[in-house]
Write an enzyme that holds these catalytic residues in place. Sequence first.
Site, PDB file in Angstrom:
ATOM      1  N   ARG A   1      19.621  73.226  74.399  1.00  8.85           N
ATOM      2  CA  ARG A   1      18.486  73.545  73.528  1.00  8.85           C
ATOM      3  C   ARG A   1      17.397  72.486  73.670  1.00  8.85           C
ATOM      4  O   ARG A   1      16.210  72.780  73.566  1.00  8.85           O
ATOM      5  CB  ARG A   1      18.950  73.655  72.061  1.00  8.85           C
ATOM      6  CG  ARG A   1      17.800  73.863  71.086  1.00  8.85           C
ATOM      7  CD  ARG A   1      18.255  74.450  69.753  1.00  8.85           C
ATOM      8  NE  ARG A   1      19.441  73.795  69.227  1.00  8.85           N
ATOM      9  CZ  ARG A   1      19.434  72.646  68.535  1.00  8.85           C
ATOM     10  NH1 ARG A   1      18.293  72.014  68.305  1.00  8.85           N
ATOM     11  NH2 ARG A   1      20.568  72.138  68.086  1.00  8.85           N
TER      12      ARG A   1
ATOM     13  N   ASP B   1      -5.350  81.311  74.992  1.00 10.39           N
ATOM     14  CA  ASP B   1      -4.379  82.236  75.576  1.00 10.39           C
ATOM     15  C   ASP B   1      -4.923  82.634  76.944  1.00 10.39           C
ATOM     16  O   ASP B   1      -5.910  83.356  77.045  1.00 10.39           O
ATOM     17  CB  ASP B   1      -4.222  83.452  74.659  1.00 10.39           C
ATOM     18  CG  ASP B   1      -3.202  84.466  75.175  1.00 10.39           C
ATOM     19  OD1 ASP B   1      -2.919  84.466  76.388  1.00 10.39           O
ATOM     20  OD2 ASP B   1      -2.720  85.279  74.373  1.00 10.39           O
TER      21      ASP B   1
ATOM     22  N   LYS C   1       4.267  88.285  81.553  1.00  8.76           N
ATOM     23  CA  LYS C   1       3.243  89.045  82.255  1.00  8.76           C
ATOM     24  C   LYS C   1       3.068  88.516  83.688  1.00  8.76           C
ATOM     25  O   LYS C   1       3.990  88.557  84.485  1.00  8.76           O
ATOM     26  CB  LYS C   1       1.939  89.002  81.458  1.00  8.76           C
ATOM     27  CG  LYS C   1       2.096  89.296  79.963  1.00  8.76           C
ATOM     28  CD  LYS C   1       2.818  90.580  79.648  1.00  8.76           C
ATOM     29  CE  LYS C   1       2.674  91.043  78.202  1.00  8.76           C
ATOM     30  NZ  LYS C   1       3.319  90.216  77.188  1.00  8.76           N
TER      31      LYS C   1
END
Length: 380
Positions: free
Chosen positions: A47, A171, A196
């Site tokens: 983690r 973004d 994407k």
Amino acid sequence: MKFNTKTIHGGQHHDPATGAVMPPVYQTSTYIQTSPGTPLAEYEYSRAANPTRTALENALASIENGARGLAFSSGLAATDCLLRSFKAGDEIIAMDDLYGGTYRMFTKIYKDSGIVFHFVDMNDIEKFKSLINENTKMIWVETPTNPLMKLADIEAIAKITREKKILFAVDNTFATPYLQKPLDLGADVVMHSATKYLGGHSDVVAGALIIKDEALGEQLHFQQFATGATLGPMDSFLVLRGIKTLHIRMQRHCENGEKVAQYLNNHPKIKTVFYPGLEDHPFHDIAKKQMSGFGGMVSFTFASGAKADSIKFLENLKVFTLAESLGGVESLANHPALMTHASIPEDKRKEIGISDDLVRLSVGIEDADDLIADLEQALK
């Protein structure tokens, strides 16, 4: 090192244990310690860090020219991590045209925690500046936006955020660092839905933050570690593999996107085409200034203005696939009002220009003639 080389070699090293050219998938949750609190190497628990994810994060930092890259389980998880930096009473100014999931997170999750959000056309600089006050902590911009392909002048906004000492996040999902580098233009943080274009093959869900300042990068890494939205090793491997062909894929996305946009722009059944590569696009000059190409995302509306025409068109497609998401090698088609932006209230959608006949295309890397032939038969 130039960008096309960075995608393959930037921040990368052959595996020290085996000499493997590609980083192995370290499918492990924990690591041996030689004494309590003394790990054998730099890794203790996945983690916190995993060698495969580290390789991806180094690549992300390299291609965006950042000090630190962080890989997340989704683009929204990356956004969530950044928003955890703020508290009740803080204010965030955001672009008025946003991905529906981002808008939902801002208005349905963090608004209830006391953070105040303002949505504004970032090209109305005076209106934007009028919203800034002592509580303003971050500016959030998508450019180009999803789905209306609006652009914001990153350098102009960065000049203001530097003067006011406000965090500036961009973004960069639609443009990718192949076409646009927000950190070089003055932003502090870049976010990607790596699902994407960075992944590029519609086979992974992932997100990324790339940070200009090392200290802020360390703070965000702690928040990621403490809340746990990390990317697994196999998914990290897939995104890293995708990045290695980003430059050649984006070349074809841009070529095909421009051809599709020109075709639609000359079709009698189409009213408006939203594509920054078209000279009559309202933000064409900004795109030319801060982008090296115009991308593969194209949106359009119908001359009839009829929702039924957009649905019929989408149902008739054969090469384009009607599906959520974007940025894969295959061409996808989407109805924003019914799909990706359904979470935005109807009155707000109409206010910013997302009409019921709007269609968004993610133009893939197939042969452009086949894509245009598919559009032609679907529009009959």
